[in-house]
Scaffold this active site. Structure first.
Site, PDB file in Angstrom:
ATOM      1  N   HIS A 101      -2.033  21.305 -31.968  1.00 21.93           N
ATOM      2  CA  HIS A 101      -1.378  20.244 -33.088  1.00 21.93           C
ATOM      3  C   HIS A 101      -0.144  20.285 -33.615  1.00 21.93           C
ATOM      4  CE1 HIS A 101      -2.221  17.643 -36.815  1.00 21.93           C
ATOM      5  NE2 HIS A 101      -1.263  18.439 -37.300  1.00 21.93           N
ATOM      6  N   GLU A 102       0.503  21.352 -33.801  1.00 22.20           N
ATOM      7  CA  GLU A 102       1.785  21.367 -34.259  1.00 22.20           C
ATOM      8  C   GLU A 102       2.634  20.846 -32.996  1.00 22.20           C
ATOM      9  OE1 GLU A 102       2.251  21.567 -36.995  1.00 22.20           O
ATOM     10  OE2 GLU A 102       0.509  22.233 -37.844  1.00 22.20           O
ATOM     11  N   HIS A 105       3.325  17.256 -32.999  1.00 25.28           N
ATOM     12  CA  HIS A 105       4.216  16.649 -33.923  1.00 25.28           C
ATOM     13  C   HIS A 105       5.522  17.059 -33.198  1.00 25.28           C
ATOM     14  CE1 HIS A 105       1.913  16.010 -37.321  1.00 25.28           C
ATOM     15  NE2 HIS A 105       1.566  17.245 -37.580  1.00 25.28           N
ATOM     16  N   HIS A 109       8.086  13.790 -32.078  1.00 23.68           N
ATOM     17  CA  HIS A 109       9.455  13.986 -32.457  1.00 23.68           C
ATOM     18  C   HIS A 109      10.470  13.525 -31.318  1.00 23.68           C
ATOM     19  CE1 HIS A 109      13.186  15.915 -34.395  1.00 23.68           C
ATOM     20  NE2 HIS A 109      13.284  14.770 -34.469  1.00 23.68           N
TER      21      HIS A 109
END
Length: 231
Positions: A101-102, A105, A109
């Protein structure tokens, strides 16, 4: 005038508070359940994060351990990924889901995902607004100053906008995580079910935060209409 920290409009917050408590309990229990289920491949959360980052051309993004529980996050400012103690070195399905999940991100980006860019852009303003909104509003309420109350409401509206933007950002990161875990075979199909439950439970906390912000805004509007002055 009612006591400063209590008035009848507090009841407007009760449903949001109940939802928040339930969401927190749900994410903790779901994470705890699947943190005890080891993945068959035996890779750790940090291993998964680094492998996925490399796959998407983000090998320059460091993966670091961070103290705490469920403190995992991607920092777009430093372009770094931090994983909590219960994720970094764990081989559990929950840890792998959170790590992916991270990474989602980080991919957002890299690709210039618009909701993430907008959220990052308004963070400084929202931080100021979140600290100033209630003091300004209640000073206005105390002295029947409509202008100060309106300023407080406008500032808090920015907080609600932040939460509304955060929802698609988090849901998209989870969607990316599940797709890439499935595509790379890091989790089998039955293991993906557990990862999805963990990420869905985490998403509930963002939903509850948004509902709470909306309830707070409604409460401020009601208070302004009840006690607002004429300035």
């Amino acid at each position: 005038m009612f006591p400063f920290f209590f008035d009848p409009t507090m009841v407007l917050l009760l449903p949001a508070l109940l939802l928040a408590f339930w969401a927190q309990a749900r994410v903790k229990s779901t994470f705890a359940q699947y943190s005890h289920v080891a993945s068959r491949r035996g890779v750790t959360g940090s291993d998964v994060a680094r492998a996925l980052l490399m796959q998407f051309g983000l090998s320059d993004v460091p993966v670091r351990p961070i103290a705490g529980n469920l403190t995992d996050h991607y920092d777009p400012g430093s372009r770094s990924l931090s994983l909590s103690d219960s994720v970094y070195g764990s081989t559990s399905i929950a840890a792998i889901g959170v790590a992916a999940h991270e990474v989602g991100h980080a991919i957002q980006h890299q690709e210039g995902y618009m909701p993430l860019q907008f959220r990052n852009a308004i963070v400084p303003v929202v931080n100021i607004g979140s600290m100033a909104a209630f003091p300004l509003f209640f000073i206005g309420l105390l002295f029947r100053g409509q202008t100060l109350m309106n300023v407080g409401i406008v500032l808090f509206l920015g907080v609600l906008v932040f939460h509304l933007v955060t929802l698609p950002v988090e849901l998209d990161a989870s969607s990316r995580a599940l797709k890439v875990l499935d595509g790379t075979g890091m989790l089998a199909s039955d293991e993906l079910v557990g990862a999805r439950k963990v990420l869905n439970a985490a998403a509930l906390t963002y939903v509850s935060a948004t509902v709470m912000a909306a309830a707070q805004l409604i409460r401020l509007l009601v208070l302004r209409n009840m006690f607002g002055g004429d300035d």
